[in-house]
Design an enzyme around this catalytic site. Structure first.
Site, short mmCIF file in Angstrom:
data_model
loop_
_atom_site.label_atom_id
_atom_site.label_comp_id
_atom_site.label_asym_id
_atom_site.label_seq_id
_atom_site.Cartn_x
_atom_site.Cartn_y
_atom_site.Cartn_z
N CYS A 181 -0.41 4.12 2.14
CA CYS A 181 -0.18 3.98 3.58
C CYS A 181 1.29 4.19 3.94
O CYS A 181 1.61 4.84 4.92
CB CYS A 181 -0.58 2.59 4.07
SG CYS A 181 -2.03 1.90 3.32
N ASP A 182 2.20 3.60 3.15
CA ASP A 182 3.60 3.51 3.59
C ASP A 182 4.59 4.29 2.74
O ASP A 182 5.78 4.31 3.04
CB ASP A 182 4.04 2.02 3.59
CG ASP A 182 3.14 1.18 4.48
OD1 ASP A 182 2.61 1.73 5.45
OD2 ASP A 182 2.98 -0.02 4.19
N CYS A 213 0.83 -1.19 0.00
CA CYS A 213 0.00 0.00 0.00
C CYS A 213 0.88 1.25 0.00
O CYS A 213 1.37 1.68 1.05
CB CYS A 213 -0.91 -0.02 1.24
SG CYS A 213 -1.89 1.47 1.40
#
Ligand code: NAP
Length: 300
Positions: A134-135, A131
């Site tokens: 997200c990261d 992701c």
């Protein structure tokens, strides 16, 4: 006893909640992670009619707000299975006594496919991720790779190119499956390199990823990257429901455009259903169809 229990709080499940609430049914949405589903991982959605561009997270939030404002209830729960108790279904969850519903809509989506190579699991969170939304920020100023050739990989590469120093986009063919517009935008980026006809063979490094070994046109090549985002598609997670529904050879729930399964009172919607086109628009379409079918079934 709830009228309709919806398992999965992505676009399909939340749309089903909106339609079912507007038809006057009580609704409980069970979601194992966060309302919004997979689209919350999408940096930018540009193909949802009437909204030229929006982040997946905001679109997911808006869908959730609408469903909750209409009176749908939601719980964060991991569902383990469903028991058909005749007039009602019992939904078993990881914790607690579970929930009873007169009808159930499965809208469980799909989970990211993994490469299945050595050390992949061990390096998740230590360089390997699924992701970029997200990261991706953890790799600001560093070199990263994205693997995949669909819209998810193209969008991940675009997002990472804003913050990372260099982005390698590794794809096993010489052309992409994703939209041409995105491919052109990436081609125009100086810090993006396409690594085509290439597969990821090995993950390098100790406790942290420090490179990937790719095989490109038959030759080995090492890319010195601190991050690898795997975006090679999704697979369904329907095994727990196999006693009540048919699954196709890839594990998707077999149901036609009417979203009916072989068990009366159990319906299916969205990416977990066997179909050709998996888009947000087709997920919301399924949500509406499944909810109205469930309402008709309850009112029979
Ligand atoms: P996808 O379109 O299925 O693409 C998966 C890619 O990964 C393909 O290029 C495939 O290669 C490659 N691949 C599959 N298995 C692989 C393996 N084992 N090793 C290496 N490569 C592998 O998946 P997606 O990009 O996640 O998109 C899923 C659906 O969501 C699509 O319909 C997409 O359009 C949609 N989507 C929409 C949006 C949006 O609306 N904003 C955003 C993201 C995704 P091949 O090409 O060789 O098969």
């Amino acid at each position: 006893m709830t009228d309709i229990i919806i398992i999965g709080g992505g676009p399909a499940g939340l749309t089903a909640a909106v339609y079912a609430r507007r038809a006057g049914k009580s609704v409980l949405v069970l979601e194992k992670a966060a309302l919004g589903g997979q689209i919350t991982w999408s940096p930018k959605v540009e193909n949802y009619p009437s909204i030229p561009a929006i982040s997946g997270a905001e679109l997911g939030d808006r869908m959730a707000e609408q469903a909750l404002a209409l009176g749908a209830e939601a719980e964060i729960e991991e569902v383990l299975g469903i028991d058909d108790c005749g007039d009602y279904k019992h939904v078993r969850c990881e914790f607690g006594a579970g929930y009873d519903g007169r009808a159930v809509i499965l809208a469980t989506g799909a989970k990211p496919r993994t490469l299945g190579i050595a050390r992949e699991e061990e390096l998740v969170g230590a360089g390997v991720g699924y992701c970029a939304v997200c990261d991706g920020a953890f790799f600001a100023g560093q070199d990263v790779a994205v693997n995949g050739g669909g819209n998810s990989a193209l969008q991940d590469a675009m997002l990472l190119s804003e913050t990372s120093r260099k982005v390698y986009l590794i794809h096993r063919r010489d052309s992409f499956r994703g939209e041409e517009k995105l491919v052109e935008a990436l081609q125009a980026k100086e810090n993006v390199e396409f690594v085509l006809n290439a597969t990821v063979e090995a993950l390098l490094g100790g406790d942290e990823l420090c490179g990937v070994l790719v095989r490109q046109n038959g030759e080995e090549r090492v890319l010195d990257v601190q991050g690898l985002f795997v975006a090679i598609g999704h697979e369904p997670d329907n095994k727990a429901f196999a006693p009540l529904i048919d699954l196709d050879e890839r594990g998707y729930a077999a149901a036609d455009e009417r979203c009916l399964t072989r068990t009366p009172g159990v319906f299916v919607a969205g990416d977990c259903r066997s179909k050709d086109v998996r888009q947000i628009t087709t997920a919301v379409a399924d949500g509406a169809v499944a909810a109205l079918a469930a309402c008709r079934w309850l009112d029979r």
